[in-house]
Design a protein around this motif. Structure first.
Motif, PDB file in Angstrom:
ATOM      1  N   LEU A  93     -12.624  -1.699  18.483  1.00 17.96           N
ATOM      2  CA  LEU A  93     -11.212  -2.003  18.201  1.00 17.96           C
ATOM      3  C   LEU A  93     -11.048  -2.755  16.880  1.00 17.96           C
ATOM      4  N   GLU A  94     -11.952  -3.673  16.612  1.00 13.55           N
ATOM      5  CA  GLU A  94     -11.895  -4.437  15.365  1.00 13.55           C
ATOM      6  C   GLU A  94     -12.065  -3.512  14.160  1.00 13.55           C
ATOM      7  N   ASP A  95     -13.021  -2.582  14.254  1.00 10.36           N
ATOM      8  CA  ASP A  95     -13.238  -1.622  13.170  1.00 10.36           C
ATOM      9  C   ASP A  95     -12.020  -0.712  12.987  1.00 10.36           C
ATOM     10  N   LYS A  96     -11.424  -0.264  14.097  1.00 11.76           N
ATOM     11  CA  LYS A  96     -10.238   0.595  14.013  1.00 11.76           C
ATOM     12  C   LYS A  96      -9.052  -0.178  13.430  1.00 11.76           C
ATOM     13  N   ALA A  97      -8.912  -1.457  13.780  1.00 14.82           N
ATOM     14  CA  ALA A  97      -7.817  -2.272  13.246  1.00 14.82           C
ATOM     15  C   ALA A  97      -7.952  -2.434  11.731  1.00 14.82           C
ATOM     16  N   LYS A  98      -9.184  -2.667  11.266  1.00 11.77           N
ATOM     17  CA  LYS A  98      -9.410  -2.792   9.814  1.00 11.77           C
ATOM     18  C   LYS A  98      -9.109  -1.476   9.116  1.00 11.77           C
ATOM     19  N   GLN A  99      -9.536  -0.376   9.720  1.00 16.49           N
ATOM     20  CA  GLN A  99      -9.286   0.936   9.131  1.00 16.49           C
ATOM     21  C   GLN A  99      -7.777   1.232   9.076  1.00 16.49           C
ATOM     22  N   TRP A 100      -7.059   0.906  10.154  1.00 16.38           N
ATOM     23  CA  TRP A 100      -5.611   1.140  10.190  1.00 16.38           C
ATOM     24  C   TRP A 100      -4.914   0.320   9.112  1.00 16.38           C
ATOM     25  N   GLU A 101      -5.329  -0.939   8.996  1.00 19.06           N
ATOM     26  CA  GLU A 101      -4.708  -1.813   7.987  1.00 19.06           C
ATOM     27  C   GLU A 101      -5.003  -1.315   6.579  1.00 19.06           C
ATOM     28  N   LYS A 102      -6.213  -0.837   6.361  1.00 22.65           N
ATOM     29  CA  LYS A 102      -6.581  -0.309   5.047  1.00 22.65           C
ATOM     30  C   LYS A 102      -5.744   0.931   4.717  1.00 22.65           C
ATOM     31  N   GLU A 103      -5.554   1.801   5.706  1.00 25.16           N
ATOM     32  CA  GLU A 103      -4.800   3.036   5.490  1.00 25.16           C
ATOM     33  C   GLU A 103      -3.295   2.788   5.345  1.00 25.16           C
ATOM     34  N   ASN A 104      -2.776   1.726   5.939  1.00 23.59           N
ATOM     35  CA  ASN A 104      -1.332   1.490   5.946  1.00 23.59           C
ATOM     36  C   ASN A 104      -0.875   0.372   5.012  1.00 23.59           C
ATOM     37  N   ILE A 108       2.642  -2.354  -4.314  1.00 28.04           N
ATOM     38  CA  ILE A 108       3.822  -2.099  -5.141  1.00 28.04           C
ATOM     39  C   ILE A 108       3.700  -2.971  -6.379  1.00 28.04           C
ATOM     40  N   MET A 109       3.607  -2.320  -7.531  1.00 26.44           N
ATOM     41  CA  MET A 109       3.439  -2.985  -8.822  1.00 26.44           C
ATOM     42  C   MET A 109       2.285  -3.974  -8.780  1.00 26.44           C
ATOM     43  N   GLY A 110       1.187  -3.545  -8.176  1.00 23.90           N
ATOM     44  CA  GLY A 110      -0.027  -4.343  -8.145  1.00 23.90           C
ATOM     45  C   GLY A 110      -0.033  -5.447  -7.106  1.00 23.90           C
ATOM     46  N   VAL A 111       1.067  -5.558  -6.348  1.00 21.04           N
ATOM     47  CA  VAL A 111       1.141  -6.593  -5.313  1.00 21.04           C
ATOM     48  C   VAL A 111       0.864  -5.938  -3.966  1.00 21.04           C
ATOM     49  N   ARG A 112      -0.028  -6.538  -3.231  1.00 26.19           N
ATOM     50  CA  ARG A 112      -0.388  -5.990  -1.914  1.00 26.19           C
ATOM     51  C   ARG A 112       0.715  -6.323  -0.917  1.00 26.19           C
ATOM     52  N   MET A 113       1.223  -5.293  -0.275  1.00 31.18           N
ATOM     53  CA  MET A 113       2.260  -5.455   0.745  1.00 31.18           C
ATOM     54  C   MET A 113       1.628  -5.194   2.114  1.00 31.18           C
ATOM     55  N   ASN A 114       1.917  -6.082   3.030  1.00 33.15           N
ATOM     56  CA  ASN A 114       1.400  -5.859   4.384  1.00 33.15           C
ATOM     57  C   ASN A 114       1.969  -4.569   4.951  1.00 33.15           C
ATOM     58  N   PRO A 115       1.214  -3.916   5.801  1.00 35.68           N
ATOM     59  CA  PRO A 115       1.685  -2.644   6.352  1.00 35.68           C
ATOM     60  C   PRO A 115       2.931  -2.836   7.204  1.00 35.68           C
ATOM     61  N   LEU A 116       3.753  -1.805   7.151  1.00 32.53           N
ATOM     62  CA  LEU A 116       4.942  -1.825   7.984  1.00 32.53           C
ATOM     63  C   LEU A 116       4.531  -1.464   9.406  1.00 32.53           C
ATOM     64  N   TYR A 121      -4.099  -1.592  17.118  1.00 30.27           N
ATOM     65  CA  TYR A 121      -5.426  -2.007  17.564  1.00 30.27           C
ATOM     66  C   TYR A 121      -5.557  -3.518  17.724  1.00 30.27           C
ATOM     67  N   LEU A 122      -4.525  -4.248  17.298  1.00 27.14           N
ATOM     68  CA  LEU A 122      -4.539  -5.693  17.472  1.00 27.14           C
ATOM     69  C   LEU A 122      -3.816  -6.134  18.735  1.00 27.14           C
ATOM     70  N   LEU A 123      -3.155  -5.190  19.391  1.00 25.12           N
ATOM     71  CA  LEU A 123      -2.465  -5.520  20.633  1.00 25.12           C
ATOM     72  C   LEU A 123      -3.490  -5.830  21.715  1.00 25.12           C
ATOM     73  N   ASP A 124      -3.085  -6.633  22.652  1.00 25.74           N
ATOM     74  CA  ASP A 124      -3.972  -6.978  23.767  1.00 25.74           C
ATOM     75  C   ASP A 124      -4.155  -5.742  24.632  1.00 25.74           C
ATOM     76  N   ASN A 125      -5.297  -5.106  24.489  1.00 22.44           N
ATOM     77  CA  ASN A 125      -5.559  -3.888  25.247  1.00 22.44           C
ATOM     78  C   ASN A 125      -6.154  -4.229  26.603  1.00 22.44           C
ATOM     79  N   ALA A 126      -5.620  -3.597  27.626  1.00 23.07           N
ATOM     80  CA  ALA A 126      -6.171  -3.766  28.975  1.00 23.07           C
ATOM     81  C   ALA A 126      -7.437  -2.931  29.060  1.00 23.07           C
ATOM     82  N   TYR A 127      -8.488  -3.560  29.520  1.00 21.00           N
ATOM     83  CA  TYR A 127      -9.754  -2.842  29.636  1.00 21.00           C
ATOM     84  C   TYR A 127      -9.720  -1.905  30.821  1.00 21.00           C
ATOM     85  N   SER A 128     -10.372  -0.793  30.658  1.00 21.90           N
ATOM     86  CA  SER A 128     -10.429   0.201  31.731  1.00 21.90           C
ATOM     87  C   SER A 128     -11.365  -0.276  32.836  1.00 21.90           C
TER      88      SER A 128
END
Length: 187
Positions: A93-104, A108-116, A121-128
């Motif tokens: 989940l941690e790896d997927k969260a980093k990948q999602w953040e990197k992709e999203n 803008i004009m050289g300033v990093r904007m947090n993803p919309l 993957y950062l939500l509290d996932n209930a374990y199966s």
């Protein structure tokens, strides 16, 4: 010299009493023997890891203490490999969260904007229900008559022998008993 032996009622009663005394002595001795058995020997794959599990049952009429449990493949001792499905899933989940953040993430004009949006993957996932951790032997276990205790191990090699050590003599005047096992696939 002539010996004669007369069978009387007293002789028959004495013989019956002797047979009953021997039988009751053997029965009492057998009833007070300590014994254990293994049951539910299964293996299963979980996240490409092999997990073996088994139950130790006190089949005697007296309580006893399990002092140690060892697993062997031929003469080599097998240990739990320390695999934790919870830690494994958290790392994924941690790896997927980093990948999602990197992709999203947008620049803008050289300033990093947090993803919309919210990183799913950062939500509290209930374990199966498949979050099965190993339950190794870690300390002495007290077993009452007919009581059982389950143990499980994540192993790299599947053991074929389990040695259970107790505080009482349980097998031919020994305080341990070896069980040769063939783990069945868990369905």
């Amino acid at each position: 010299m002539n010996f004669s032996f007369d069978i009387t009622i007293d002789t028959i009663m004495a013989f019956i009493a002797l047979v009953l005394a021997v039988y009751s002595t053997i029965y009492t001795w057998k009833a007070n023997q300590f014994s254990i058995e293994l049951s539910s020997t299964f293996k299963a794959n979980n996240r490409n890891q092999t997990r073996v599990e088994f139950c130790v049952i006190n089949t005697s009429s007296n309580p006893l203490v399990i002092k140690n449990i060892e697993l062997f493949l031929e003469k080599e001792q097998v240990f739990d490999n320390g695999f934790s499905p919870i830690e494994y899933d958290e790392k994924i989940l941690e790896d997927k969260a980093k990948q999602w953040e990197k992709e999203n993430t947008q620049y803008i004009m050289g300033v990093r904007m947090n993803p919309l949006g919210i990183n799913p993957y950062l939500l509290d996932n209930a374990y199966s229900a498949n979050q099965v951790t190993s339950e190794n032997f870690t300390h002495e276990v007290f077993l009452l008559p007919s009581q059982s205790e389950s143990f499980s191990y994540y192993v790299s090699k599947i053991p074929n022998k389990i040695v259970v050590k107790t505080d009482k003599k349980i097998h031919h005047f020994k305080t341990f008993k070896s069980f040769f096992v063939d783990f069945q696939e868990y369905n």
